[in-house]
Enzyme design. Structure first.
Site, PDB file in Angstrom:
ATOM      1  N   THR A 118      58.000  45.564  44.185  1.00  0.00           N
ATOM      2  CA  THR A 118      57.793  44.315  43.994  1.00  0.00           C
ATOM      3  C   THR A 118      58.358  43.590  45.407  1.00  0.00           C
ATOM      4  O   THR A 118      58.340  42.515  45.447  1.00  0.00           O
ATOM      5  CB  THR A 118      58.707  43.541  42.890  1.00  0.00           C
ATOM      6  OG1 THR A 118      59.787  44.469  42.807  1.00  0.00           O
ATOM      7  CG2 THR A 118      57.878  43.872  41.595  1.00  0.00           C
TER       8      THR A 118
ATOM      9  N   LYS B  40      50.413  46.956  39.391  1.00  0.00           N
ATOM     10  CA  LYS B  40      50.578  48.170  40.290  1.00  0.00           C
ATOM     11  C   LYS B  40      50.598  49.446  39.301  1.00  0.00           C
ATOM     12  O   LYS B  40      50.121  50.565  39.904  1.00  0.00           O
ATOM     13  CB  LYS B  40      51.796  47.869  40.652  1.00  0.00           C
ATOM     14  CG  LYS B  40      52.131  46.729  41.833  1.00  0.00           C
ATOM     15  CD  LYS B  40      53.308  46.742  42.289  1.00  0.00           C
ATOM     16  CE  LYS B  40      54.321  46.135  41.272  1.00  0.00           C
ATOM     17  NZ  LYS B  40      54.160  45.071  40.775  1.00  0.00           N
ATOM     18  N   THR B  41      50.960  49.520  38.455  1.00  0.00           N
ATOM     19  CA  THR B  41      51.122  50.606  37.287  1.00  0.00           C
ATOM     20  C   THR B  41      49.655  50.900  37.018  1.00  0.00           C
ATOM     21  O   THR B  41      49.348  52.242  36.871  1.00  0.00           O
ATOM     22  CB  THR B  41      52.197  50.448  36.116  1.00  0.00           C
ATOM     23  OG1 THR B  41      53.483  50.163  36.676  1.00  0.00           O
ATOM     24  CG2 THR B  41      52.190  51.754  35.108  1.00  0.00           C
TER      25      THR B  41
HETATM   26  N1  ATP Z   1      43.336  43.774  37.263  1.00  0.00           N
HETATM   27  C1  ATP Z   1      43.424  43.630  35.690  1.00  0.00           C
HETATM   28  N2  ATP Z   1      42.388  43.738  35.215  1.00  0.00           N
HETATM   29  C2  ATP Z   1      42.815  43.598  33.866  1.00  0.00           C
HETATM   30  N3  ATP Z   1      44.020  43.827  33.473  1.00  0.00           N
HETATM   31  C3  ATP Z   1      45.096  43.890  34.401  1.00  0.00           C
HETATM   32  C4  ATP Z   1      44.814  43.886  35.587  1.00  0.00           C
HETATM   33  N4  ATP Z   1      45.797  43.958  36.177  1.00  0.00           N
HETATM   34  C5  ATP Z   1      46.902  44.152  35.000  1.00  0.00           C
HETATM   35  N5  ATP Z   1      46.370  43.992  33.966  1.00  0.00           N
HETATM   36  C6  ATP Z   1      47.018  43.882  32.606  1.00  0.00           C
HETATM   37  O1  ATP Z   1      48.517  43.597  32.851  1.00  0.00           O
HETATM   38  C7  ATP Z   1      49.287  44.439  32.439  1.00  0.00           C
HETATM   39  C8  ATP Z   1      50.531  44.569  33.518  1.00  0.00           C
HETATM   40  O2  ATP Z   1      49.941  45.427  34.570  1.00  0.00           O
HETATM   41  P1  ATP Z   1      50.806  46.463  35.056  1.00  0.00           P
HETATM   42  O3  ATP Z   1      51.937  47.096  34.250  1.00  0.00           O
HETATM   43  O4  ATP Z   1      50.052  47.336  36.006  1.00  0.00           O
HETATM   44  O5  ATP Z   1      51.756  45.683  36.111  1.00  0.00           O
HETATM   45  P2  ATP Z   1      52.669  46.115  37.357  1.00  0.00           P
HETATM   46  O6  ATP Z   1      52.175  45.400  38.583  1.00  0.00           O
HETATM   47  O7  ATP Z   1      52.966  47.373  37.389  1.00  0.00           O
HETATM   48  O8  ATP Z   1      54.042  45.322  36.958  1.00  0.00           O
HETATM   49  P3  ATP Z   1      55.664  45.769  37.323  1.00  0.00           P
HETATM   50  O9  ATP Z   1      55.923  45.080  38.684  1.00  0.00           O
HETATM   51  O10 ATP Z   1      56.246  45.119  36.107  1.00  0.00           O
HETATM   52  O11 ATP Z   1      55.717  47.232  36.960  1.00  0.00           O
HETATM   53  C9  ATP Z   1      48.560  45.875  32.117  1.00  0.00           C
HETATM   54  O12 ATP Z   1      48.814  46.512  31.047  1.00  0.00           O
HETATM   55  C10 ATP Z   1      47.045  45.377  32.051  1.00  0.00           C
HETATM   56  O13 ATP Z   1      46.724  45.294  30.494  1.00  0.00           O
HETATM   57 MG    MG Z   2      54.456  48.687  36.647  1.00  0.00          MG
END
Ligand code: ATP
Ligand code: MG
Length: 385
Positions: free
Chosen positions: A185, A91-92
């Site tokens: 989430t 997401k981030t």
């Molecule tokens: N589609 C993708 N392709 C490659 N790497 C990814 C992908 N999605 C996520 N990642 C990797 O996973 C890590 C975590 O992703 P991210 O921080 O965007 O998750 P999030 O959904 O924001 O989690 P949270 O709910 O904990 O904030 C990122 O640093 C990235 O390296």
């Molecule tokens: Mg995040």
């Protein structure tokens, strides 16, 4: 006030954001889906920077790229975007990509950091035209702030209240067009009016092993770790469908390869390392297995109350409920029922045990009303404990 002077980047709100994130640091496990400090340091380097670099999530990627391209064609800020899905799925990452594609800086805050409407007013009044405002954990924003956000999203206006009590007056302040990107989430906890004000909602799904394998290979290249396809496959298949976990396991396996071998992550090295770190072939960790083990061996497969189960494994109820259970439920090893937790036949098999003939779970929802929403049975639920 010249609102162009205020930058969110150096406001106390970011400290609050950091503090909210630090909350998550307790009770670490290698297979926890949320980020620890270590993850955050590395993740910045591993995050895809463009939509094309994002692995998997084809549907959301295509939808999002249409939204962005259409907005670009019209020369307008894109519609507000809501990203929902479990932790660690991107997401981030997508929020940062949206800002990059729009060509604007990303203004970053989070729901828990916005405790007063005034906090939000300060953020909103500092926005410039076309800015992308990212509100992480948007479901945790305070109610008054939420109501202020409705108006800001729809009418690009914020009512700044001056003074207190009966003498207080609201001064409407026009906002430049901006794009709000919300992440959550728990999309279900978002009030309808807020959800409705997003022009596009992207639901992130857990990743297929093949996609995780590509992510592991990409991360290995960025971290300059040498790894074989089989090594990548082994890490991917134990990563619970979650890129963040895949990247974390890769780092631990790299340590092992470096210290105990020649640095190359091969299939046997990956297996040996993950065994050492107690992450099994299905991605279960020690706590997950302890819960299953107690459920099957001590309570005959249930039903047993979650508090009892927690005592049996020496953990807090919340830890069992929020850390171990979601994945066990997702993989079909454990069922949450109104009468308590129940092991499925797959759980017995996973532990290498025979499924008892009188096991409570008979493979269907006929015996109990299956219910995998923890909130429904927290507190005054009918569950026997
Ligand atoms: N589609 C993708 N392709 C490659 N790497 C990814 C992908 N999605 C996520 N990642 C990797 O996973 C890590 C975590 O992703 P991210 O921080 O965007 O998750 P999030 O959904 O924001 O989690 P949270 O709910 O904990 O904030 C990122 O640093 C990235 O390296
Ligand atoms: Mg995040």
């Amino acid at each position: 006030m010249d609102h162009h002077d205020s930058h969110i980047d150096d406001s106390p709100i970011d400290d609050a954001y950091a503090a909210a994130e630090a909350e998550h640091l307790a009770g670490r496990s290698l297979t926890a889906a949320d980020a620890d400090g270590d993850d955050r340091a590395v993740e910045a380097a591993l995050r895809p920077r463009t939509l094309d670099e994002v692995v998997g999530q084809e549907r959301v990627r295509e939808q999002l790229s249409l939204v962005l391209e259409a907005a670009r064609g019209r020369g307008r800020a894109p519609d507000h975007v809501l990203l929902s899905g479990p932790p660690g799925l991107g997401k981030t990452t997508l929020a940062m990509i949206i800002a990059a594609e729009v060509g604007s800086p990303l203004r970053l805050t989070s729901g828990p950091a916005i405790t007063h409407a005034g906090d939000l007013a300060a953020i909103l009044s500092g926005l410039h035209e076309g800015d992308v405002l990212f509100v992480d954990e948007i479901h945790r924003m305070s109610r008054p702030a939420e109501e202020m956000l409705y108006v800001a999203m729809e009418d690009f206006r914020v009512d700044v209240v001056i003074g207190k009590g009966p003498g207080a007056t609201a001064i409407p302040l026009e906002l430049p067009p901006f794009t709000l990107v919300g992440a959550t989430t728990r999309a279900g906890l978002l009030p309808g009016p807020l959800r409705d004000r997003f022009g596009f909602t992207g639901h992130l799904e857990f990743y297929e092993t093949a996609d995780l394998e590509r992510i592991v290979r990409r991360s290995a290249a960025l971290l300059e770790v040498e790894l074989t396809d089989e090594g990548a496959g082994e890490i991917a298949s134990r990563s619970r469908g979650t890129p963040r976990i895949a990247n974390r396991l890769l780092r631990r396996v790299r340590d092992y390869a470096q210290v105990r071998a020649d640095g190359v992550v091969t299939h046997p090295i990956a297996r040996a390392a993950l065994e050492l770190y107690e992450v099994d072939e299905s991605g279960l960790d020690r706590l997950d297995r302890a819960v299953l083990d107690a459920l099957c061996r001590r309570f005959g497969g249930g039903p047993v109350g979650v508090s009892t189960l927690a005592v049996a494994v020496g953990e807090e109820r919340e830890t069992v409920e929020e850390v171990a259970e979601p994945f066990l439920v997702r993989t079909g090893l454990l069922a949450r029922t109104p009468r308590g937790r129940v092991a499925t036949p797959a759980a017995w098999t996973h532990l290498g045990l025979a499924v008892p003939a009188d096991a409570a779970f008979q493979g269907g929802a006929t015996l109990f009303d299956l219910d995998d929403q923890p909130s429904a049975e927290s507190g005054t639920g009918p569950e026997a404990d």
